[in-house]
Structure formats: C-alpha cells, structure tokens
Design a protein around this motif. Structure first.
Motif, PDB file in Angstrom:
ATOM      1  N   VAL A   1      45.358 -29.463 -38.295  1.00  0.00           N
ATOM      2  CA  VAL A   1      45.104 -29.446 -36.966  1.00  0.00           C
ATOM      3  C   VAL A   1      43.511 -29.445 -36.810  1.00  0.00           C
ATOM      4  N   GLU A   2      42.735 -28.822 -37.812  1.00  0.00           N
ATOM      5  CA  GLU A   2      41.235 -28.980 -37.980  1.00  0.00           C
ATOM      6  C   GLU A   2      40.894 -30.413 -37.728  1.00  0.00           C
ATOM      7  N   ASN A   3      41.301 -31.246 -38.236  1.00  0.00           N
ATOM      8  CA  ASN A   3      41.149 -32.732 -38.189  1.00  0.00           C
ATOM      9  C   ASN A   3      41.494 -33.309 -36.637  1.00  0.00           C
ATOM     10  N   LEU A   4      42.631 -32.718 -36.063  1.00  0.00           N
ATOM     11  CA  LEU A   4      42.783 -32.938 -34.678  1.00  0.00           C
ATOM     12  C   LEU A   4      41.708 -32.490 -33.754  1.00  0.00           C
ATOM     13  N   TRP A   5      41.399 -31.286 -33.889  1.00  0.00           N
ATOM     14  CA  TRP A   5      40.409 -30.882 -33.107  1.00  0.00           C
ATOM     15  C   TRP A   5      38.867 -31.733 -33.075  1.00  0.00           C
TER      16      TRP A   5
ATOM     17  N   ARG B   1      60.184 -23.552 -28.311  1.00  0.00           N
ATOM     18  CA  ARG B   1      61.026 -24.470 -27.350  1.00  0.00           C
ATOM     19  C   ARG B   1      60.809 -25.831 -27.727  1.00  0.00           C
ATOM     20  N   ALA B   2      59.696 -26.238 -28.677  1.00  0.00           N
ATOM     21  CA  ALA B   2      59.469 -27.747 -29.040  1.00  0.00           C
ATOM     22  C   ALA B   2      60.256 -28.044 -30.396  1.00  0.00           C
ATOM     23  N   VAL B   3      60.727 -26.969 -31.099  1.00  0.00           N
ATOM     24  CA  VAL B   3      61.411 -27.123 -32.276  1.00  0.00           C
ATOM     25  C   VAL B   3      62.882 -27.834 -31.914  1.00  0.00           C
TER      26      VAL B   3
ATOM     27  N   LYS C   1      47.053 -36.124 -23.484  1.00  0.00           N
ATOM     28  CA  LYS C   1      46.664 -37.486 -24.235  1.00  0.00           C
ATOM     29  C   LYS C   1      47.166 -37.368 -25.721  1.00  0.00           C
ATOM     30  N   LEU C   2      46.978 -36.522 -26.370  1.00  0.00           N
ATOM     31  CA  LEU C   2      47.228 -36.336 -27.788  1.00  0.00           C
ATOM     32  C   LEU C   2      48.815 -36.427 -27.957  1.00  0.00           C
ATOM     33  N   ILE C   3      49.638 -35.775 -27.158  1.00  0.00           N
ATOM     34  CA  ILE C   3      51.158 -35.602 -27.356  1.00  0.00           C
ATOM     35  C   ILE C   3      51.659 -36.955 -26.895  1.00  0.00           C
ATOM     36  N   ASP C   4      50.891 -37.740 -26.166  1.00  0.00           N
ATOM     37  CA  ASP C   4      51.476 -39.007 -25.795  1.00  0.00           C
ATOM     38  C   ASP C   4      51.128 -40.102 -26.727  1.00  0.00           C
ATOM     39  N   GLN C   5      50.636 -39.801 -28.057  1.00  0.00           N
ATOM     40  CA  GLN C   5      50.245 -40.499 -28.990  1.00  0.00           C
ATOM     41  C   GLN C   5      50.978 -40.181 -30.293  1.00  0.00           C
ATOM     42  N   PRO C   6      52.267 -40.015 -30.487  1.00  0.00           N
ATOM     43  CA  PRO C   6      52.851 -39.379 -31.629  1.00  0.00           C
ATOM     44  C   PRO C   6      52.476 -40.211 -33.014  1.00  0.00           C
ATOM     45  N   TRP C   7      52.158 -41.392 -32.828  1.00  0.00           N
ATOM     46  CA  TRP C   7      51.578 -42.202 -34.101  1.00  0.00           C
ATOM     47  C   TRP C   7      50.405 -41.500 -34.547  1.00  0.00           C
ATOM     48  N   ARG C   8      49.422 -40.977 -33.601  1.00  0.00           N
ATOM     49  CA  ARG C   8      48.119 -40.269 -33.884  1.00  0.00           C
ATOM     50  C   ARG C   8      48.461 -39.023 -34.684  1.00  0.00           C
ATOM     51  N   ILE C   9      49.387 -38.306 -34.144  1.00  0.00           N
ATOM     52  CA  ILE C   9      49.564 -36.880 -34.744  1.00  0.00           C
ATOM     53  C   ILE C   9      50.040 -37.080 -36.407  1.00  0.00           C
ATOM     54  N   MET C  10      51.001 -38.318 -36.452  1.00  0.00           N
ATOM     55  CA  MET C  10      51.443 -38.478 -37.708  1.00  0.00           C
ATOM     56  C   MET C  10      50.278 -39.018 -38.668  1.00  0.00           C
ATOM     57  N   SER C  11      49.491 -40.038 -38.265  1.00  0.00           N
ATOM     58  CA  SER C  11      48.319 -40.487 -39.289  1.00  0.00           C
ATOM     59  C   SER C  11      47.231 -39.173 -39.460  1.00  0.00           C
ATOM     60  N   ILE C  12      47.075 -38.469 -38.475  1.00  0.00           N
ATOM     61  CA  ILE C  12      46.122 -37.254 -39.001  1.00  0.00           C
ATOM     62  C   ILE C  12      46.705 -36.116 -39.565  1.00  0.00           C
ATOM     63  N   GLY C  13      47.893 -35.989 -39.206  1.00  0.00           N
ATOM     64  CA  GLY C  13      48.686 -34.544 -39.426  1.00  0.00           C
ATOM     65  C   GLY C  13      49.457 -34.602 -41.073  1.00  0.00           C
ATOM     66  N   LEU C  14      49.891 -35.904 -41.239  1.00  0.00           N
ATOM     67  CA  LEU C  14      50.677 -35.740 -42.400  1.00  0.00           C
ATOM     68  C   LEU C  14      49.983 -35.500 -43.608  1.00  0.00           C
TER      69      LEU C  14
ATOM     70  N   CYS D   1      53.823 -30.841 -35.291  1.00  0.00           N
ATOM     71  CA  CYS D   1      54.785 -30.972 -36.288  1.00  0.00           C
ATOM     72  C   CYS D   1      54.475 -32.598 -36.765  1.00  0.00           C
ATOM     73  N   PRO D   2      53.900 -32.929 -37.829  1.00  0.00           N
ATOM     74  CA  PRO D   2      53.527 -34.374 -38.191  1.00  0.00           C
ATOM     75  C   PRO D   2      54.761 -35.114 -38.478  1.00  0.00           C
ATOM     76  N   ALA D   3      55.658 -34.615 -38.948  1.00  0.00           N
ATOM     77  CA  ALA D   3      56.766 -35.576 -39.188  1.00  0.00           C
ATOM     78  C   ALA D   3      57.566 -36.077 -38.154  1.00  0.00           C
ATOM     79  N   ARG D   4      57.386 -35.372 -36.993  1.00  0.00           N
ATOM     80  CA  ARG D   4      58.143 -35.863 -35.806  1.00  0.00           C
ATOM     81  C   ARG D   4      56.848 -36.468 -34.928  1.00  0.00           C
ATOM     82  N   GLY D   5      55.940 -36.191 -35.046  1.00  0.00           N
ATOM     83  CA  GLY D   5      54.781 -36.836 -34.327  1.00  0.00           C
ATOM     84  C   GLY D   5      54.930 -36.020 -32.891  1.00  0.00           C
ATOM     85  N   THR D   6      54.808 -34.674 -32.808  1.00  0.00           N
ATOM     86  CA  THR D   6      55.058 -33.908 -31.582  1.00  0.00           C
ATOM     87  C   THR D   6      54.083 -32.783 -32.007  1.00  0.00           C
ATOM     88  N   GLY D   7      53.963 -31.923 -30.735  1.00  0.00           N
ATOM     89  CA  GLY D   7      53.329 -30.720 -30.796  1.00  0.00           C
ATOM     90  C   GLY D   7      53.674 -29.986 -29.697  1.00  0.00           C
TER      91      GLY D   7
END
Length: 352
Positions: free
Chosen positions: A299-303, A255-257, A332-345, A227-233
């Motif tokens: 998520v393709e970019n996250l891979w 469960r993560a929603v 490690k990815l989940i511990d970096q919410p800013w990374r999820i936002m940067s790549i996923g938004l 979920c890029p807006a929240r920086g979680t997964g």
C-alpha cells in the motif's frame, strides 16, 4: 578485374531454388535466388541485379556459399566495434557499483558517471566517455533509481524471518477458521493535505519547472486496504487516525471480503492498529508486520502512485476539496483492478 570465383559443383540452380522456397530467413532467400541465376547460366551482373547489390557483394556471397554452403548465406548481425571494456573491466565495474562508495575513503555518498569513469582510468588505464559508460551500465542491468528509505534501526533479519514462515501462518489461520478460503489483505493510511507533494514532470533539459506549493495545514487521511490477488480494495477518508476511525475501516474491509472467505490483514504496528479497543470483525485476522519495515506493505507503493498521478501538484482550496480529491483518487484506483494487482502482488505473500 579479378576472374569470377566459380561456385561449388555439388549444387545446381534447381536445388538453390528449392532451398530458397523453404528458407525462413529473407536474406538467405534473396541470396540463394541470386546464386541460382549464376548456376542457371546467368551473369554475375544479373545475379547482382536480382539480389539488389553490387558485384563485390555477389562475390562475397559466392565465397561464403563455397565455404559453408547454404548456411553461409543466413543473415547475421554485424559484429560492430570492439567493446571499450573487456569482461574483467566490466566485472570490476559491476562490483564497484554493487558495493557503493565508502564516504571515508572515496569522499562520496553515491557514484556518478564521472567518478566511475575516473576509476576505470586510474585502476585499468582505459578512458570511457560518460555516455558510453551509461550504456555499459544499462547493458549490465543497472539504472539510476531513487533509493527506498530504510529505517536506521531496522532489524535486517526481521523481514526474512517474517516472509519465510508466512505460508505456514496462513495455513494456521485457515485451520483455525474451519478451512475457509484465505484472502491476503494489506492496509495503511496516508495523510493528504494542503501542504502537498511536488512530483517529477517532463521539462526541457537545463530548466527547473515550477509548481505551486501551499503552506496551509488542513489535512485528511485515506484509510486504504487492498487484496492484490482479487484486484480490489476498501477505503475511507477520515479526519484523523484514531481507534474509532480504524474500527470503521475494519468494518468496511469486512464488507469487501468475499462471502465465505476469511481475510488475513497485514498492517504496521501503529497504536490504532494494535490497541485492544479495536473491534475486529469475525472474518478478519490481524497480522502485524515487523517494526520499521514499510517496504513489506505494497500500500506504500500505492500511495506513491496516487500522489504522483492524482493528488500531487495540487492546491486544495478547502478541507472539503481535500476530501473530494481523496475520494476521487481512491475510486479511480478501485476502478483499475489490474493496477492493484500490478503494484500489490508480492511473491512471498501470494506464491505458495
């Protein structure tokens, strides 16, 4: 030696000192103080010493001051050499890069600097080195990038047709679930195995660095959703892609929603995503992406990021080692919410 050029009479030493005090340009301040010494009766040599320059430079300052007043003493960037390519030639170069080569006409499938330099010689009669041409292209906003794969049978109109009504689709889902807050999620799977990827690395020019490459075939799959807006997964590592594995992943996402929210989960049209045997949680609505359009799924970019930083260039001794490294990489990815936002938004999915 030429006679000193007199300063214009409409200023005096006190006026220049006041201007120097209020100036925010350090070069102008230094020049004003130097010229104020001349107004106060000092010699040109004293002014040069005060300004830290030679007599000729003081003369240039006097001429600039006489012509334009204090504004003539504001520091400016030197104009430098005249550009090798004029505006027309730069525009022709831009059009050539944008269009790309035609294999049948040019005998090439991509432009090299040497090819573009040859074009400028043949069409415009200007010779430019490859180094200069590289700087020109970067100045025009171009860089040498890896091309993104695109399926040969992709419908070019499908992606814009999916993006444009996306906010309206979210509104429909929100209305259908009683006005609950909507979270946009993306999901995909990645195979990770002993026949692993080799990434780019820094090495000395002219060499080709080596990396170990396993030929064994044990593998596992990371089921990942963000979920890029929240920086979680939410992710699971499974032995294969099946309906049962997807059901487990949907339960993990549910469960993560956020409590009281509803997730719109975007995913491709793989068989285990679209089967009627899926058990879709009440707080999730599945929204399939257009066929053959992986570029819509961040998520393709996250891979790619995970492989290049944590999973590539490895030899996995066993299947258990694959599981351990996959879990470690996802955590490690989940511990970096800013990374999820940067790549996923994505603007089309989040700016409405």
């Amino acid at each position: 030696m030429a006679a000193p050029v007199p300063l214009r009479p409409d200023f005096d030493a006190e006026a220049l000192r006041a201007l120097a005090k209020s100036s925010r340009d350090p070069d102008q301040t230094r020049r004003l103080l130097a010229l104020s010494a001349i107004y106060a009766g000092g010699s040109r040599s004293e002014a040069a010493a005060l300004g830290g320059v030679g007599l000729q430079t003081v003369r240039d300052w006097v001429l600039a001051f006489n012509a334009d007043g204090p504004d003539g003493l504001i520091g400016g960037k030197a104009p430098g050499a005249r550009p090798r390519l004029n505006a027309e030639q730069r525009e022709a170069l831009r059009a050539l890069v944008e269009a790309g080569p035609t294999p049948a006409a040019h005998g090439l499938v991509r432009w090299r600097l040497v090819d573009l330099a040859q074009f400028l010689v043949e069409e415009h009669g200007v010779s430019v080195s490859e180094q200069t041409l590289s700087r020109v292209l970067r100045g025009l906003g171009y860089a040498k990038l890896s091309a993104r794969p695109r399926h040969h049978a992709q419908d070019q109109d499908a992606i814009p047709a999916f993006k444009k009504p996306f906010p309206a689709r979210l509104a429909e889902v929100a209305q259908a679930v009683g006005g609950k807050p909507i979270e946009v999620w993306f999901a995909d799977e990645a195979r990770v195995g002993q026949k692993n990827s080799i990434t780019r690395r820094w090495a000395r020019r002219g060499t080709r660095p080596a990396a170990s490459k396993d030929q064994r075939t044990a593998s596992a799959y990371i089921f990942g959703a963000i979920c890029p807006a929240r920086g979680t997964g939410a992710g699971l590592v499974m032995p294969r892609c099946t309906t049962e594995a997807m059901n487990l992943h949907l339960a993990e996402i549910a469960r993560a929603v956020t409590a009281g929210a509803h997730a719109v989960l975007l995913l491709d049209q793989a068989g285990w995503h679209m089967t009627k045997k899926l058990i879709v949680p009440a707080n999730i609505t599945l929204l399939p992406l257009p066929a053959r359009s992986p570029e819509l799924n961040p998520v393709e970019n996250l891979w790619q990021f995970i492989r290049e930083n944590w999973l590539g260039n490895r030899i996995f001794a066993s299947y258990e080692a694959i599981l351990d490294h996959c879990c470690d990489a996802w955590n490690k990815l989940i511990d970096q919410p800013w990374r999820i936002m940067s790549i996923g938004l994505r603007a089309w999915a989040h700016e409405f």
